[in-house]
Write a protein that holds these residues in place. Sequence first.
Motif, PDB file in Angstrom:
ATOM      1  N   UNK A 102     -11.091 -42.579  13.309  1.00  0.00           N
ATOM      2  CA  UNK A 102     -10.742 -43.934  13.603  1.00  0.00           C
ATOM      3  C   UNK A 102     -11.356 -44.423  14.911  1.00  0.00           C
ATOM      4  N   UNK A 103     -11.865 -45.737  14.617  1.00  0.00           N
ATOM      5  CA  UNK A 103     -12.494 -46.435  15.713  1.00  0.00           C
ATOM      6  C   UNK A 103     -11.775 -46.549  16.896  1.00  0.00           C
ATOM      7  N   UNK A 104     -10.142 -46.476  16.830  1.00  0.00           N
ATOM      8  CA  UNK A 104      -9.547 -46.617  18.003  1.00  0.00           C
ATOM      9  C   UNK A 104      -8.821 -44.996  18.622  1.00  0.00           C
ATOM     10  N   UNK A 105      -9.677 -44.156  18.523  1.00  0.00           N
ATOM     11  CA  UNK A 105      -9.249 -42.771  18.598  1.00  0.00           C
ATOM     12  C   UNK A 105      -8.847 -42.741  20.110  1.00  0.00           C
ATOM     13  N   UNK A 106      -9.360 -43.832  20.901  1.00  0.00           N
ATOM     14  CA  UNK A 106      -8.899 -43.567  22.468  1.00  0.00           C
ATOM     15  C   UNK A 106      -7.587 -44.171  22.599  1.00  0.00           C
ATOM     16  N   UNK A 107      -7.249 -44.808  21.806  1.00  0.00           N
ATOM     17  CA  UNK A 107      -5.840 -45.453  22.044  1.00  0.00           C
ATOM     18  C   UNK A 107      -4.636 -45.207  20.878  1.00  0.00           C
TER      19      UNK A 107
ATOM     20  N   UNK B  57      -9.939 -42.032   7.156  1.00  0.00           N
ATOM     21  CA  UNK B  57     -10.775 -41.599   8.240  1.00  0.00           C
ATOM     22  C   UNK B  57     -10.563 -40.064   8.258  1.00  0.00           C
TER      23      UNK B  57
ATOM     24  N   UNK C 280      -1.531 -42.080   9.751  1.00  0.00           N
ATOM     25  CA  UNK C 280      -2.762 -41.196   9.339  1.00  0.00           C
ATOM     26  C   UNK C 280      -2.523 -40.097   8.246  1.00  0.00           C
TER      27      UNK C 280
END
Lengths: 305, 491
Positions: free
Chosen positions: B252-257, B192, B266
């Motif tokens: 990353x799709x979980x950027x919020x958490x 990512x 990463x």
Amino acid sequence: MDLKRSSVLRGVKRDRVYLLLLAPALLYFILFRYVPMFGIVVSFMDYNLFKGVWHSPWVGLKHYRTFVHNPDAWIIIRNTLLLGLYRFIFSFPAPIILAILFHEMRWKRFRRFVQTVSYMPYFLSSVVVSSLMLMLLSPSTGWINKAIQSLGFKPVLFLQDAAWFRTIYIGSDIWQYAGYGTIIFLAALASIDTQLYEAAKIDGANRWRQTLHVTIPGLIPTTVIMFILHIGGIVSVELDKAFLLGNAANRDTSDIISTYVYRIGILSGSFSYAAAIDLSIAVVTMLFIYGSNKISRRLGETSLW
Amino acid sequence: MLVSACSKNEESSTSSSPGPSADASATPKSAPPATLRILTENNTSWPPKADWGVWKWVEEQTNIKVKQELQTGPESLALAISSGDMPDMISVFQSDVQKFGPQGAFEDLSKNMSKMPNVKAFLDKNPEEKARVTAPTGEIFNLYNSGAGEGSQMIWFYRDDIFQKNNLTPPKTWEDLYETAKKLKALYPGSYPFVFRHGMDTLNTFGPTFGFYPEVYPDPADPAKVKFGLQEPGAKMLVDWLHKFQEEGLMPPDWLTMDYKAWTQFITTNKSFVTVQFIGQLEIMNNQMPEGHLKFMVPPIGSGSKPYLPKAGQEGYGLAVASTSKNKDAAFRLLDYLFSEKGKDIQSWGKEGETYSVVNGKRVFNSTYKEPNDLRIVSGIQTAATYGLFDFNAWLSLVKESEREAYVEAPKYRFPVAYTRPSLTPNETAAVSPDNDQIWKFWTGEVSKFINGGRPMADWDKFVGELKSHGLSNIMTTYQKALDRQNANTK
């Protein structure tokens, strides 16, 4: 009058040992449950920490009105009730079913092992459970999403999607509490007269019939008591997990009364406003318990009081 | 009135050289011994220790023993205050001061300036700082730390080795950033390329390059006016970019958490190549990476023609004295020491022989301290409540020659205004806090939907209109009034 008083005194004298046993619990409830109730007066004041309860100005129902007029109020109440209701519907039967399954297990050693394992999650704190969820459900590094992807599907944004929040909350609740919850039902099962099973067998009942006609009826009184106790829980969803699993993307479903009260009351220091919200909720909880108790008393003999 | 009266008395004692004369009054021999309880942050990256040098030096200099008490969560301060057993001193942010100061939780320092000549001299010399700590009603409930603000700057950095290897140049605009990220994703399919870990708060860092901060801030064109950033056209552009990055798997799709640990992974495992983070993390990561190298990156231009970082340099954390304290005089003495030249020197560098030695006329920290963060871990230097004025050269002296670039470059890209709000009166705070919560909840929720694709970008203008039904006008008028008042008071 005199006769009555002396009989009360005699009663006290007779039961002194039991009353003494009761004393610590009673003291706990008075100190930590009844004394703090005095604090609800701050919901009718513009409470100032340093002026205290005696010198803060009274403002009547101001804070209750603010809450009712807040457009978020309805969403928060709905989220709390739905989460509580779903939790009740799905979590409540889980330990009963599990207890019956344990009861039917004939291989004692295996049964004991499975039982012990099922108790374990109960001893984890919500913080640990929440971070486990975060790790397992992560769409970039979590095992569950890796498994989903290896089957050729797109990763699921479990915690960044309001639609998933309740499922995750309730699912992890069942995982955490079902095993431990079986204890009380197993005790109830142990108290069922074995003669009943023998009689059923003589009548030609197979295992399934025995479960249906002996085991389940035997569990009903305990179930009703537990049911009434759980009704109160519909409104009082715990803060920890909802707070830890909540984020901007799932707040449509994860923002509940306790997270709101924590934010507004504790973090932003509006104690009066938070107390007003809390008191309203407590009243609703009481009505729930009172109502369900009344219904169960009408329908059967079992009730809390 | 009171302030001016005090200043007269002090003229004689502080006019010539404020440092030494004030320090003399605080020598341990003449000062009565005292113990102070101080409530501070509990940072897991530099876990507080009772034997930290910073506390020992305070005791040597002021005869005050410090007992550090730790906050266990964001609610700790509110609980400490409402418990009736407040520690003597408390580490506070501006929002804490606004909430609890006017209620009477903290001592009004402006009335005690005669006991703190060094503090007074510092505030007189820095009128901007003085305006910042003065409440709308004239009290001074806290002092901000000063001097270490450069260390909390958020910056961009990238993997220059990976870029070089693949013949890529650092992106100059967000368009470039997007194209570069696509190329990197093609080269490293499991990666990512772009990663950040502060969830929605990261908009505070990205925003300036699109000409805005997310919520209320002073208008860069006219700092006497308040603005609400999400109404700016730049906000839509930024969110649109982030949506693209999310949709195409470039972040990353979980950027919020994302938490610190996940972010570290990463960066160190060749999964991400461009990021924003605190300036100090650049060196920490370079020291941790088995191979590869991170380098400061000029922030990519969003809209407009200039690359911007948020305006940094000022610290937002400081100290207040509890109004209920029985050791107020000791607390004032400690504050005064922390704001004296001697206090600045000792609390930043420690002591010669113990923490550093002088080589060729230059101070060199001894070998216990290998990177700047070790100052915190080993001795508590530059942690909450341990300094008033900080000599940032102490920090810089441990930054490797090769890692200095970021500290030199970052200040060049400062947005003209800082992300701050004017102070409110208690009534204003009470009236605006449900609205603040409401609008914050609304915009963070909706913006995360826009980014994740749950709401189409075509809806943006509708969203901006919806802000109005979430208390926006009350928020704006309240802060405008407060800013007008603050400006009138400073003139």
